[in-house]
Write an enzyme that holds these catalytic residues in place. Structure first.
Site, short mmCIF file in Angstrom:
data_model
loop_
_atom_site.label_atom_id
_atom_site.label_comp_id
_atom_site.label_asym_id
_atom_site.label_seq_id
_atom_site.Cartn_x
_atom_site.Cartn_y
_atom_site.Cartn_z
N GLN A 78 -1.24 20.40 6.43
CA GLN A 78 -1.17 19.00 6.03
C GLN A 78 -0.73 18.84 4.58
O GLN A 78 -0.67 17.73 4.07
CB GLN A 78 -2.54 18.36 6.25
CG GLN A 78 -2.98 18.35 7.70
CD GLN A 78 -4.44 17.97 7.89
OE1 GLN A 78 -5.13 17.61 6.94
NE2 GLN A 78 -4.92 18.07 9.12
N HIS A 142 -6.84 18.73 5.09
CA HIS A 142 -7.72 17.79 4.40
C HIS A 142 -7.41 17.71 2.90
O HIS A 142 -8.28 17.82 2.05
CB HIS A 142 -9.20 18.14 4.61
CG HIS A 142 -9.65 18.00 6.03
ND1 HIS A 142 -10.96 18.10 6.40
CD2 HIS A 142 -8.96 17.78 7.18
CE1 HIS A 142 -11.06 17.95 7.72
NE2 HIS A 142 -9.84 17.74 8.20
N GLU A 235 -13.15 5.90 9.55
CA GLU A 235 -13.88 4.84 8.85
C GLU A 235 -12.96 3.98 7.98
O GLU A 235 -11.98 4.45 7.43
CB GLU A 235 -14.95 5.45 7.93
CG GLU A 235 -16.05 6.18 8.66
CD GLU A 235 -17.11 6.73 7.73
OE1 GLU A 235 -18.07 7.34 8.22
OE2 GLU A 235 -17.00 6.52 6.49
N TYR A 245 -20.80 8.09 0.48
CA TYR A 245 -20.34 7.61 1.77
C TYR A 245 -20.73 8.53 2.94
O TYR A 245 -20.28 8.32 4.06
CB TYR A 245 -18.83 7.34 1.71
CG TYR A 245 -18.59 6.09 0.88
CD1 TYR A 245 -18.52 4.84 1.47
CD2 TYR A 245 -18.56 6.15 -0.51
CE1 TYR A 245 -18.39 3.69 0.72
CE2 TYR A 245 -18.43 5.01 -1.28
CZ TYR A 245 -18.34 3.78 -0.67
OH TYR A 245 -18.24 2.63 -1.43
N TYR A 256 -14.69 19.17 16.68
CA TYR A 256 -13.58 19.16 17.64
C TYR A 256 -13.91 19.93 18.91
O TYR A 256 -13.33 19.68 19.97
CB TYR A 256 -12.32 19.72 16.97
CG TYR A 256 -11.80 18.81 15.88
CD1 TYR A 256 -11.20 17.59 16.17
CD2 TYR A 256 -11.92 19.17 14.54
CE1 TYR A 256 -10.75 16.75 15.16
CE2 TYR A 256 -11.46 18.34 13.53
CZ TYR A 256 -10.88 17.14 13.84
OH TYR A 256 -10.43 16.30 12.85
#
Length: 363
Positions: A78, A142, A235, A245, A256
């Protein structure tokens, strides 16, 4: 202003939604995993491609030659060249900010630089944020990262938990956080943990898994963020100074492989999302619509989705509650980002297939 392909506009079908009818026009295609989009004062568009190239769209055409001088990026998983933003005073100072996956000895972490565009090259480069080398990791996911200026001299940006969920609750780690710095890279003294021993002074909030959408409401000044959950539990949050949070102590998602992460969806001292999406939609970029072309969408929030290939419109009341959601587009590709540009239209960045489109009112 940006000229569009007339043929694409003529073929576009009318899409009828609850409050507005619109068409989808192709602005540019042939991109490879585009991630971020900004509009220059002269109407040109700058688009980041994850592999590490910065592209220019001029007069409705994607220029073949990428912008020169872009630093090496960690283009794995990513990671890569990710977000792009203009300084609020760009017209006078020329600063353009890039967020990307920096690489050191085969490991990576988010880095932010700024520079100027001159003669089709990125020049005058300065480092604005760089994490400690010992926090770089070989994980390829991430990275998070969206950037947002508050118009008060500050830059907010997010870094994902880098695949180690415990990072998000560790104030000594930059990962799993929203950060706040000055536009020159300095650390504001009023950051909530700036004077706390062992904490990273740039942290604004923590317990954030992997934010990929961030926007300040143009009227209220509130900072909103969209965050990837695991399997379920995406979210939408209002980001407030010093708040926790919850990730991974509380979550609406599971691993997963189907095993639980936690048995808690709430806990004292931890924030609840304004909205959570289960199953996960793989939420991406967000933006508020204030453009004037779609009067019935004014003040609505638009959110994109990668895995579920959606564009979602959300109505939010004066108490910051989402009162209604509508799917506007789906199954047309992975939507990475949404931007409201100066012409008042809604622009979408498609990761796959790599293209930029815009929504325009149907005649």
């Amino acid at each position: 202003m940006l000229a569009l392909f007339v043929a694409a506009s003529m073929r576009a079908e009318v899409i009828r939604s609850e409050k507005e009818n619109f068409k989808v026009e192709v602005v540019a295609d042939g991109l490879k995993n585009p991630w971020g989009l900004v509009e220059l004062p002269d109407g040109r568009l700058l688009v980041t491609e994850r592999a590490g190239t910065l592209r220019v769209i001029e007069d409705g055409k994607l220029l073949e030659k990428p912008v020169g001088g872009i630093p090496e990026v960690y283009a794995r998983g990513q990671g890569g060249l990710l977000d792009i933003e203009l300084h609020p005073d760009h017209t006078s100072n020329g600063w353009i900010y890039l967020a990307f996956s920096d690489v050191k000895d085969g490991k990576s972490l988010t880095k932010i630089i700024r520079g100027r565009l001159k003669d089709h090259a990125f020049v005058d480069q300065e480092t604005i944020f760089e994490a400690p080398v010992d926090q770089y990791t070989s994980a390829a996911h991430h990275f998070g990262v969206r950037m947002e200026f508050d118009g008060k001299g500050h830059l907010f940006f997010a870094i994902g938990d880098r695949g180690r969920m415990e990072n998000a609750q560790n104030l000594g780690s930059v990962a799993g956080k929203v950060h706040r710095i000055r536009d020159d890279g300095g650390v504001p003294k009023d950051n909530p943990f700036a004077s706390q021993d062992g904490a990273m002074a740039t942290i604004w909030t923590y317990g954030n898994r992997n934010i990929q959408g961030m926007k300040i409401h143009p009227e209220t000044g509130d900072l909103w963020a969209a965050e990837h959950g695991p399997r379920g539990g995406d979210e939408l949050n209002r980001i407030e100074r010093g708040r926790n949070y919850g990730w991974p102590a509380i979550s609406f998602g599971i691993n997963y492989n189907g095993t639980p992460i936690t048995d808690k969806t709430e806990a004292p001292g931890m924030e609840q999302p304004v909205v959570q999406w289960t199953p996960s939609i793989a939420v991406g970029g967000i933006d508020f619509y204030m453009g004037g072309k779609f009067s019935n969408w004014t003040n609505n929030l638009f959110a994109t989705a990668l895995a579920h290939q959606k564009v979602v419109r959300l109505e939010i009341d004066s108490e910051n509650r989402v009162t209604h959601q509508e799917i506007l587009l789906e199954r047309q590709g992975r939507v990475r980002d949404v931007r409201m540009l100066r012409d008042g239209f809604i622009y979408l960045v498609y990761d796959e297939p790599g293209k930029i489109v815009r929504l325009v009112p149907a005649a």
